[in-house]
Write an enzyme that holds these catalytic residues in place. Sequence first.
Site, PDB file in Angstrom:
ATOM      1  CG  ASP A 215      -2.585  -8.858  -5.408  1.00 48.11           C
ATOM      2  OD1 ASP A 215      -3.055  -8.107  -4.521  1.00 48.11           O
ATOM      3  OD2 ASP A 215      -2.139  -9.985  -5.178  1.00 48.11           O
ATOM      4  N   GLY A 241      -6.084  -3.373  -8.632  1.00 47.79           N
ATOM      5  CA  GLY A 241      -7.435  -3.132  -8.145  1.00 47.79           C
ATOM      6  C   GLY A 241      -7.706  -3.970  -6.921  1.00 47.79           C
ATOM      7  CG  PHE A 243      -9.915  -9.670  -4.045  1.00 47.33           C
ATOM      8  CD1 PHE A 243     -10.392  -9.332  -2.792  1.00 47.33           C
ATOM      9  CD2 PHE A 243      -8.690 -10.325  -4.130  1.00 47.33           C
ATOM     10  CE1 PHE A 243      -9.682  -9.632  -1.640  1.00 47.33           C
ATOM     11  CE2 PHE A 243      -7.959 -10.634  -2.982  1.00 47.33           C
ATOM     12  CZ  PHE A 243      -8.468 -10.283  -1.738  1.00 47.33           C
ATOM     13  CG  HIS A 261      -6.426 -19.221   3.751  1.00 44.86           C
ATOM     14  ND1 HIS A 261      -5.419 -19.786   4.499  1.00 44.86           N
ATOM     15  CD2 HIS A 261      -5.839 -18.238   3.025  1.00 44.86           C
ATOM     16  CE1 HIS A 261      -4.276 -19.182   4.245  1.00 44.86           C
ATOM     17  NE2 HIS A 261      -4.503 -18.235   3.350  1.00 44.86           N
TER      18      HIS A 261
END
Length: 353
Positions: A215, A241, A243, A261
């Site tokens: 995360d 980091g 994504f 979502h």
Amino acid sequence: MSALPAASPKGDLTGTAERREAGMLLQLIAGRWISQAVCVAANLGIADHLADESKQVDVLAREVGAAPDALQRLLRALASAGVFREVAPRHWALSPCAALLRSDVPSSLRGLARFLGTSRHYAAWGALEHSVRNGTQAYRHTHGEEFWQTLADSPEFAEAFNQSMTSVAQQFYAAIVSAYDFSAFETLVDVGGGEGELVLRLLERWPRLLATVFDLPEAAAAAGRRIAARGMQHRARAAGGSFFDAIPGGADAYMLTHVIHNWNDELAAKILTNVRGAMRDDSIVLLGEQVIATGNAPDFAKLLDLEMLVLTDGGRERTADDFERLLAAAGLELRRVVNTASGAKILEAGLPR
């Protein structure tokens, strides 16, 4: 005296069916009143004060800091909706539904109720019409900034939001551990894994599993501290980091829970493409998400989809077909959808066979 003409079924609400429909519609129209009453009860901590015994309303009012008559009226209204019970005149106890507002139960929804009742959230939903007319988020229209910016700038609001996410996540995490067989995996990366709660639950259930919580750096640091506090450093690590840049490679499985979502199709596909780039040919992707059902039956995912419309710039809930197309755009194939006890789903994907 002549008989009165029959009333038109379209204009008369005196028939049984019409009265029933009118009653249902009134309940829906007044639903916001019920929701806000639940939020106030959550803020006051009423369920915690009734955890061990029923109480007279004057005693309860002193404990929670409320006016006795107003508290009586609040509880009376909530009891009519199944939340709390009046067991004797002005004497109140928990109902099974109200027990879920306790802060000390694993399935507590108190955090969610408190966040939905915040003035910022309440005001944003008041501008739902703006979102429907323009297709853009009501939150920015109402508050002049992005929802995520408020979270960054307001620790109090961020704390309320985090507690709401914990409320929802606790139920879904337990459901994931029960619904899906992780025994085939030796290594797993929890992408967007927050402070590591899901990973810690998986490690407890699956003793040969090794895991990475991935995360943003601040969340990863918190996950590292929790892993250490639980004595799991030999089986888990935290990596910081984005994504949107790159994801730790070579794991058997990649888990993304309530991540996709939050983003529009373009950015969601970018995340999944990065996951695809980190995978081996035999790796599995697991998406923990709400999946919108077809038809007109009640479906929490359809309401949550409106929440995403109000709060985010492009976030949305999706159907199984939507997920299949999104995964295909990232070079992945949807293989199956696994039901969980929470109502959310686990979508399993991999490289096309």
